[in-house]
Design an enzyme around this catalytic site. Structure first.
Site, mmCIF file in Angstrom:
data_model
loop_
_atom_site.group_PDB
_atom_site.id
_atom_site.type_symbol
_atom_site.label_atom_id
_atom_site.label_comp_id
_atom_site.label_asym_id
_atom_site.label_seq_id
_atom_site.Cartn_x
_atom_site.Cartn_y
_atom_site.Cartn_z
ATOM 1 N N SER A 220 35.878 44.911 84.560
ATOM 2 C CA SER A 220 35.147 45.920 84.226
ATOM 3 C C SER A 220 33.491 45.705 84.188
ATOM 4 O O SER A 220 33.025 45.355 85.239
ATOM 5 C CB SER A 220 35.544 46.777 83.040
ATOM 6 O OG SER A 220 34.757 48.241 83.014
ATOM 7 N N ASP A 447 41.885 54.158 88.666
ATOM 8 C CA ASP A 447 41.153 53.420 87.734
ATOM 9 C C ASP A 447 40.444 54.781 87.150
ATOM 10 O O ASP A 447 39.546 55.420 87.898
ATOM 11 C CB ASP A 447 40.409 52.356 88.289
ATOM 12 C CG ASP A 447 39.967 51.502 87.004
ATOM 13 O OD1 ASP A 447 39.274 52.017 86.039
ATOM 14 O OD2 ASP A 447 40.079 50.518 86.906
ATOM 15 N N HIS A 475 43.271 51.041 83.848
ATOM 16 C CA HIS A 475 41.870 50.514 84.065
ATOM 17 C C HIS A 475 42.026 48.868 84.301
ATOM 18 O O HIS A 475 42.534 48.332 83.475
ATOM 19 C CB HIS A 475 40.989 50.724 82.853
ATOM 20 C CG HIS A 475 39.684 49.934 83.030
ATOM 21 N ND1 HIS A 475 38.931 50.019 84.185
ATOM 22 C CD2 HIS A 475 38.762 49.354 82.259
ATOM 23 C CE1 HIS A 475 37.704 49.658 84.051
ATOM 24 N NE2 HIS A 475 37.679 49.177 82.635
#
Length: 505
Positions: A220, A447, A475
């Site tokens: 991320s 996602d 995610h």
């Protein structure tokens, strides 16, 4: 619209709670093996790059240390701060250090490394010392301090009608007061939390761990940190894997628009799965279930549901938090279904409130993480923003057209950044990282937080980018979501086998 103040939900993969460093006698450093000749040390930073740190045991198989870095790299002889390291030693013969970052921004690598054994593959655990670190401003490192938990509960309970100037005034005033508290309680550090500076810290950590090149697995926001590192330190790049990529070229509003679309796609995928079962509280098709969810939000806006705590009923904001956090992993979908069922059928908001508190990292004692302001301050240090009320309202209306459920709820974030006592001069542009070895980028098709298109964009921007695509939900992908992804990532990090560009998993 009526907006409720709330803390952004982070993308950190680490477990909740803060891991305390255990006191003890200094020991030798973890088993580390220097690689080939390192890049030259930046002039004026020799004492930081060559420092010897004291290691102490801090759990079975773990060692911890604090590394000193300049608060301001433009003044390396000035005030210093510390970066906390926690290392899980390799179960086999170590070939060096694998640095990890869980995302956020503001996610704790010190916490993440605690749980690495549960989702990192044996190939990584046996071949690498896994190095978790808390970036500047976070956790066990020199950290941000803003409001205490009582003040946060008060702030998060307020609502604002941003269609009126009075409501907008109150919103800006409350956010400004919060930012002033961050500055008063944190000090000068709040002006040195940008990701370029964090990347400079990471290069010091690489040197302290005696690694000529950086081996790194970032998730991320950690993909942005990894890409920034590659741009600024291309000669020190080793094997980098960036999972759940953030497109570095996007501005604040474009990031917001992408996430609104991402959560819309992810929630529709959840609803499709929910409606295919026997215990879904919604009826009809996915579009009908979306409308029912919008109606449920409106219901909670007018009349919050009993949560078991008369002082903290379940609100519309809690419902958003519950949905968002559950979309990060399909393993949480059944929990969300149970919470929605209780709310819809029994007007019981206790499970929604529980999920919301989990998303906000509020524990059973009503305490939030002491560094909860790190997310906003790091984010605002990376994204230049300018606020015009009319334009913000127009943007919120346009976002609502993109998603009736998430559009307005995820808008107005730029107002929070504009109210912070930090100004970003960062330039949002593509990152090429010319001259680096292959950099593997992983994207998940549904996602919610980092849409797949961002992974495509990052892989295309990077001169040596290699894309792995995972057709799935949740995610990020590495760590059990896909055996195909796990095998490709581990083959690259351990053996240097570069996956085929465009590998579909």
């Amino acid at each position: 619209m009526v907006l409720r103040n709330s803390r952004p939900v982070t993308a950190a993969l680490a477990t909740a709670g803060v891991i305390a460093l255990l006191a003890g006698c200094a020991t030798s450093a973890p088993m580390i093996q220097p690689t080939a000749d390192a890049a030259p040390v930046p002039e004026g930073l020799e004492t930081y790059y060559t420092q010897e740190v004291e290691w102490s045991e801090c759990g079975d198989g773990f060692e911890c240390a604090d590394v000193t870095v300049p608060m301001d790299y433009e003044e390396p002889e000035g005030e210093t701060i510390t970066i906390a390291l926690k290392v899980l030693q390799a179960s086999g013969e170590s070939r060096g250090s694998l640095f990890i970052n869980p995302g956020g921004p503001g996610g704790s690598g010190v916490e993440m490394v605690e749980t690495a054994g549960s989702y990192f593959g044996d190939a990584l655990l046996s071949n690498y010392d896994i190095v978790g670190f808390d970036p500047r401003g976070v956790g066990e490192s020199t950290a941000v301090r803003c409001y205490d938990s009582a003040q946060l509960d008060e702030m998060f309970s307020r609502t604002y009608d941003l269609t009126t100037n009075r409501g907008f005034d109150r919103y800006e005033a409350d956010l400004t007061a919060y930012g002033e508290a961050c500055e008063a309680n944190t000090g000068e550090l709040i002006h040195h939390l940008d990701t370029v500076t964090a990347a400079r810290d990471l290069d010091v950590l690489r040197a302290v761990m005696q690694q000529a090149t950086l081996t790194y697995l970032g998730f991320s926001y950690g993909t942005f940190l990894g890409a920034i590192y590659a741009e600024h330190f291309p000669d020190s790049v080793g094997r980098l894997v960036l999972d759940g990529a953030v497109d570095p070229a996007l501005n604040y509003n474009e990031i917001t628009q992408g996430q609104i679309g991402g959560f819309e796609v992810a929630y529709r995928s959840y609803l499709e799965d929910c409606l295919s079962g026997t215990d879904c509280p919604f009826t009809g098709d996915v579009d009908a279930a979306m409308r029912q969810t919008v109606e449920l939000v409106a219901q909670l806006t007018d009349t919050p549901a009993d949560s078991g705590d008369p002082d903290r009923p379940a609100t519309d904001s809690d419902l958003y938090n519950a949905i968002v956090i559950a979309l990060y992993s399909p393993q949480s979908w059944q929990v969300l279904t149970s919470a929605l069922t209780a709310l819809i059928q029994d007007d019981d908001g206790s499970q929604i409130r529980y999920l919301s508190d989990f998303a906000m990292e509020r524990d059973d004692n009503g305490e939030y993480p002491e560094d909860e302001g790190a997310f906003r301050l790091i984010d605002c240090s990376d994204y230049p923003v300018e606020v015009n009320r009319a334009e913000s309202r127009q943007q919120a209306e346009a976002n609502a057209e993109r998603s009736e459920l998430f559009g307005e709820a995820l808008s107005y974030g730029e107002v929070g950044c504009a109210a912070m006592p930090v100004e970003s001069d960062a330039v949002r542009e593509p990152i090429h990282a010319e001259g680096t070895p292959p950099i593997v980028v992983v994207g998940t098709s549904r996602d919610p937080a980092t849409p797949y298109e961002w992974a495509e964009s990052m892989a295309e921007q990077l001169e040596s980018g290699v894309l792995i695509s995972y057709d799935g939900d949740g995610h990020t992908a590495y760590g059990g979501a896909s055996q195909c992804v796990d095998e490709a990532v581990e083959a690259y990090l351990v053996d240097g086998v570069v996956p085929e560009d465009g590998l579909a998993c």
